[in-house]
Design an enzyme around this catalytic site. Structure first.
Site, PDB file in Angstrom:
ATOM      1  N   VAL A 162     -19.587  44.715   3.441  1.00 31.95           N
ATOM      2  CA  VAL A 162     -20.026  44.145   2.171  1.00 31.95           C
ATOM      3  C   VAL A 162     -18.807  43.773   1.331  1.00 31.95           C
ATOM      4  O   VAL A 162     -17.854  44.547   1.215  1.00 31.95           O
ATOM      5  CB  VAL A 162     -20.905  45.147   1.385  1.00 31.95           C
ATOM      6  CG1 VAL A 162     -21.326  44.563   0.043  1.00 31.95           C
ATOM      7  CG2 VAL A 162     -22.131  45.538   2.215  1.00 31.95           C
ATOM      8  N   GLY A 166     -15.382  40.677  -7.831  1.00 30.55           N
ATOM      9  CA  GLY A 166     -15.344  41.101  -9.223  1.00 30.55           C
ATOM     10  C   GLY A 166     -15.871  42.519  -9.322  1.00 30.55           C
ATOM     11  O   GLY A 166     -16.852  42.796 -10.020  1.00 30.55           O
ATOM     12  N   GLY A 168     -14.920  45.257 -10.666  1.00 32.35           N
ATOM     13  CA  GLY A 168     -14.772  46.115 -11.841  1.00 32.35           C
ATOM     14  C   GLY A 168     -14.052  47.414 -11.514  1.00 32.35           C
ATOM     15  O   GLY A 168     -13.045  47.426 -10.799  1.00 32.35           O
ATOM     16  N   CYS A 348     -23.564  39.622 -29.386  1.00 29.75           N
ATOM     17  CA  CYS A 348     -24.072  39.377 -28.036  1.00 29.75           C
ATOM     18  C   CYS A 348     -25.498  39.912 -27.897  1.00 29.75           C
ATOM     19  O   CYS A 348     -26.348  39.280 -27.245  1.00 29.75           O
ATOM     20  CB  CYS A 348     -23.156  40.007 -26.995  1.00 29.75           C
ATOM     21  SG  CYS A 348     -21.610  39.093 -26.739  1.00 29.75           S
TER      22      CYS A 348
END
Length: 377
Positions: A162, A166, A168, A348
């Site tokens: 997998v 991005g 994190g 946001c």
């Protein structure tokens, strides 16, 4: 009509209270009106950071402003209209998300301090929307529900390879490796995230690399997932990004894209967020994403749960407020940073509550899965 009267009329027409203890818009500096009409949303955000105005409910205020489209009305001022047109022109001509520029957001935002994110986020360090399905009442539960949802949609089997684009701080990679027995490669352009992720996933079947997706060299992956990263790709790179993902994926693989989406096509990010939070980023629209995917992927499923992001942001804000006394003692963060971060989280929340922005999970395959795909909610 004076600048003050003009702005107050727009605000009052949006149903925003400006008087009393519960006032949603409180002015502390009379120069604010001219600043907003001259500088638009950038001026409004910077003025908040400078303490020129406040609100009893910044998230509620922003929700009403967005629903009333007040930003478009302010932008009709001649100077702002010309300024906005120039921003759109430059975004259409130049690629703001080149490889060289892609690392700016990592350095400015994601490297701001792991101590901040540890105190604001859940134990899995998820910096995207949780999944507040029925029965979920806490941030931690919502993020665990999101991780489980992603794993289900990927249709994982033990031993699969997998790729987490991005990654994190490594929470999703760690979860997939521990709970589903897969081997995960996580990539990020943030040095702080990579350092944290490498230590945290030590002993798991996870490898972490600091590399741009355009520079990754690897054998095909059975599954690819990207959560909260597509917003930094830029519309000029959407098709090449999806093409690169396709080239890294096995022919019978599945790609899950988790990202924020907007209700209409735009080519520039909101000015204040672009300068202070996510430089060189852009929120995709349905058409921009679907047009980019055409000829590369088959879209198997499209799931929208934007209201969950509102709840997630408010939970992050409460954690941030609670942690602030400790964070402020480190002297890395001053009061202006507090007001910047508060403004970021709450406006946001307003964007998602107004439904101008949404949260998407889109499942792609290369040629269409032979046995079809069952949507999971």
């Amino acid at each position: 009509m004076s600048k003050k009267d003009l702005l107050l009329k727009l605000i009052n027409d949006a149903g925003i209270s400006t008087e009393g203890d519960a006032a949603e818009f409180v002015v502390h500096n009379e120069h604010l009106y001219g600043r907003i009409l001259a500088e638009g949303t950038l001026g409004a955000g910077e003025a908040y950071m400078d303490g020129w105005w406040g609100s009893s409910s910044l998230d509620g205020l922003m929700t009403k402003l967005i629903r009333a489209r007040i930003d478009q009305k302010v932008r009709q001022q001649p100077f702002l209209a010309a300024q906005f047109a120039l921003q759109v022109f430059w975004s259409r001509v130049f690629n703001k998300q080149s490889i060289a520029r892609s690392r700016i957001v990592g350095e400015q935002h994601y490297d701001v301090g792991n101590d901040l994110y540890e105190r604001m986020l859940d134990p899995w360090m998820q910096y995207t929307s949780g999944y507040w399905k029925e029965g979920v009442t806490t941030l931690n539960e919502s993020q665990e529900a999101k991780l489980a949802l992603i794993a289900q949609k990927l249709c994982l089997k033990p031993g699969m390879r997998v790729l987490d684009v991005g990654c994190g701080w490594g929470g999703l990679a760690k979860y997939l490796a521990q709970e589903h027995g897969v081997n995960v490669t996580g990539i990020t352009i943030s040095k702080e995230q990579a350092s944290y992720a490498k230590k945290w996933t030590e002993g798991d079947s996870v490898s972490i690399e600091i590399v741009d997706y355009r520079e990754l060299k690897s054998q095909p992956f059975d599954r690819i997932v990207s959560v909260g990263m597509f917003e930094h790709v830029g519309y000029k790179n959407y098709k090449s990004f999806l093409g690169r993902i396709s080239s890294l994926m096995a022919d019978d693989g599945i790609f899950l894209l988790d990202c924020i989406g907007t209700d209409e096509t735009r080519y520039t990010m909101e000015a204040w967020i672009d300068k202070y939070i996510f430089p060189n980023s852009l929120i995709p629209s349905v058409s921009l994403l679907s047009n980019a995917a055409e000829g590369i992927f088959v879209m198997e499923d499209w799931h929208t749960f934007g209201v969950s992001y509102d709840k997630t942001l408010m939970a992050w804000y409460e954690n941030f407020k609670k942690a602030w006394p400790e964070l402020s003692r480190s002297k890395k963060y001053d009061e202006r940073f507090y007001r910047m971060w508060e403004y970021y989280l709450l406006i946001c929340a307003g964007f998602f509550r107004s439904r101008q922005m949404n949260q998407w999970q889109v499942v792609f395959s290369k040629r269409g899965l032979a046995d079809g795909y069952t949507s999971i909610r």
